[in-house]
Design a protein around this motif. Structure first.
Motif, PDB file in Angstrom:
ATOM      1  N   LEU A  24       0.985  -1.232  -0.019  1.00 44.30           N
ATOM      2  CA  LEU A  24       0.097   0.038  -0.187  1.00 44.30           C
ATOM      3  C   LEU A  24       0.791   1.153   0.152  1.00 44.30           C
ATOM      4  O   LEU A  24       1.824   1.375   0.880  1.00 44.30           O
ATOM      5  N   ILE A  47      -3.200   0.321  -3.782  1.00 42.65           N
ATOM      6  CA  ILE A  47      -2.754  -0.841  -3.297  1.00 42.65           C
ATOM      7  C   ILE A  47      -2.441  -2.091  -4.584  1.00 42.65           C
ATOM      8  O   ILE A  47      -3.404  -2.184  -5.311  1.00 42.65           O
ATOM      9  N   TRP A 106      -2.341  -1.266   8.210  1.00 45.68           N
ATOM     10  CA  TRP A 106      -3.066  -2.554   7.986  1.00 45.68           C
ATOM     11  C   TRP A 106      -3.714  -2.988   9.221  1.00 45.68           C
ATOM     12  O   TRP A 106      -3.193  -2.923  10.333  1.00 45.68           O
ATOM     13  N   TYR A 165      -7.847  -7.550   4.621  1.00 44.59           N
ATOM     14  CA  TYR A 165      -8.448  -6.648   3.593  1.00 44.59           C
ATOM     15  C   TYR A 165      -8.487  -5.452   3.891  1.00 44.59           C
ATOM     16  O   TYR A 165      -8.872  -4.287   3.084  1.00 44.59           O
ATOM     17  N   THR A 209     -10.568  -3.346   1.112  1.00 40.20           N
ATOM     18  CA  THR A 209     -10.075  -3.291  -0.200  1.00 40.20           C
ATOM     19  C   THR A 209     -11.056  -4.049  -1.288  1.00 40.20           C
ATOM     20  O   THR A 209     -10.786  -3.888  -2.407  1.00 40.20           O
ATOM     21  N   ALA A 238     -13.630  -1.032  -2.274  1.00 41.62           N
ATOM     22  CA  ALA A 238     -12.603   0.294  -2.101  1.00 41.62           C
ATOM     23  C   ALA A 238     -13.635   1.481  -2.280  1.00 41.62           C
ATOM     24  O   ALA A 238     -13.263   2.439  -1.831  1.00 41.62           O
TER      25      ALA A 238
END
Length: 421
Positions: free
Chosen positions: A302, A312, A335, A341, A357, A360
């Motif tokens: 990321l 990402i 994260w 995710y 993600t 998103a």
């Protein structure tokens, strides 16, 4: 500028950056970055720095030349400082020899050695610090039994430090059959290079290695090249950043793989095995303020920049990236170690934004976490859903991410400081 307070101004390769910092008794002080050192990695007795053999040979040659021309007796007249007693000073010269050569290698007493020893129970914190425009890396020891926190030793840095990353492996063992345990730290600064320092070496005057940076100029350079450098153009090592290094992060699975983000608007992947840049990504249109490897997928990275865009992507296939836009400039990103995710972003206007993600296009949450810039966000690897944030409003807040919907504020404390970065 980041937050409020007095402003530290620095020019780097034609660009001007402003970093705010608090004041203490009228003198500028700031801790720019922190990181932990895991127990069991630091040496019990840190070693003193010894110059390389080449440097020792040069010193020996200089000493021999001095003896050859009797330089020690040249201009023997003593210039006595105004605050020194002249008679005592001259007697000291006659009785003890040249006072300009101090005895820097006096034996330490057993008590001093015991005080300097690092215990297995000691917790170690690394802090990059600015004080009166001097940059340093301080190695703190925290004795949990007595709640005693003190500086064990420090390292003088050559530039304003911006980010730290602890390396638990000896870089010299990368590429060998067996990796050796080490205690090193990577430092990103206003310089276009990443320094690697051995924390177990006291009084070190140069890093173990540098990733990137300006190429050393030799005497065999052409006049044309010298003229160019004189005009302000820099000659960088192959693959180097060309501006300040704002963020660094070691891969969770492979400690020889490092990601870095820079004010030159690039993301770079470094291989510590050979100390070279393996790849450069040009996915942002502004300075890259954060890079973070995923905790579960070793090739997922990321990156976040001042262009209000987060990417990402899989470093094996950068074209398959996911782009997330945020409404204001990003300050920090992390994260979620309990959900592969998800990640959380803190922003310049004090907001906290959660992103999945897989979806998103829509935020998980968007809350006003602080009244001023939310400078940092961290999620515990030991307690599921436990999140901490800091702000230039001087507060630390603890949140619970386990509840459905928005994060729930558990605790907050106003710290006795000008601001928190």
């Amino acid at each position: 500028s980041r937050g409020l307070g007095d402003v530290y101004k620095r020019q780097v390769h034609g660009g001007t950056y402003y970093i705010s910092y608090g004041t203490m008794d009228g003198v500028g002080h700031m801790v720019t970055a922190l990181c932990w050192v895991s127990r069991g990695f630091a040496k019990k007795h840190p070693k003193r720095y010894m110059p390389p053999e080449e440097e020792l040979k040069e010193m020996a040659e200089e000493a021999s030349h001095a003896e050859e021309f009797d330089m020690h007796n040249y201009d023997r007249e003593i210039s006595v400082p105004s605050f020194t007693n002249a008679v005592d000073f001259e007697d000291k010269v006659r009785n003890e020899g040249d006072v300009n050569v101090p005895n820097a290698f006096e034996e330490e007493s057993e008590e001093e050695k015991e005080d300097f020893k690092i215990k297995k129970s000691d917790a170690i914190i690394l802090a990059s610090k600015i004080e009166n425009e001097f940059s340093s890396l301080e190695v703190y020891i925290f004795e949990e039994e007595t709640s005693n926190l003190y500086v064990h030793h420090d390292i003088l840095l050559s530039a304003f430090p911006l980010c730290l990353e602890w390396l638990p492996v000896d870089p010299a063992s990368f590429g060998e059959d067996h990796l050796n345990k080490g205690n090193f730290v990577l430092v990103g600064s206003f310089l276009p290079e990443i320094e690697i320092w051995d924390i177990d070496v006291v009084d070190a005057i140069e890093p173990f290695h540098c990733l990137g940076g300006e190429a050393e100029s030799g005497f065999q350079e052409s006049k044309k090249k010298k003229v160019k450098n004189f005009k302000g153009k820099k000659n960088f090592k192959p693959g180097s950043h060309t501006d300040a290094v704002l963020s660094i992060n070691l891969n969770t699975f492979r400690k020889n793989i490092l990601a870095s983000g820079s004010a030159d608007e690039t993301v770079k992947i470094w291989d510590l095995t050979n100390g070279e840049c393996a790849h450069t990504y040009y996915q942002h249109s502004s300075k890259v303020q954060a890079v973070k490897w995923n905790y579960a997928e070793e090739s997922i990275l990321l990156s976040a920049a001042s262009d209000k865009v987060l990417n990402i992507f899989d470093v094996k296939d950068p074209n398959s990236s996911i782009t997330v836009k945020i409404p204001t400039e990003l300050e920090s990103v992390v994260w979620d170690p309990w959900n592969n995710y998800n990640f959380v972003v803190s922003t310049e206007n004090g907001q906290l934004i959660g992103v999945d993600t897989r979806k998103a296009s829509k935020y998980l949450f968007q809350v006003q976490g602080h009244t001023r810039t939310a400078t940092s966000v961290s999620i515990s690897k030991g307690v599921p859903g436990l999140m901490a944030t800091t702000s230039t409003d001087g507060s630390v807040k603890i949140w619970d991410l386990n509840d459905a919907g928005e994060p729930r504020l558990i605790k907050q404390r106003k710290m006795k400081t000008v601001l928190l970065l």
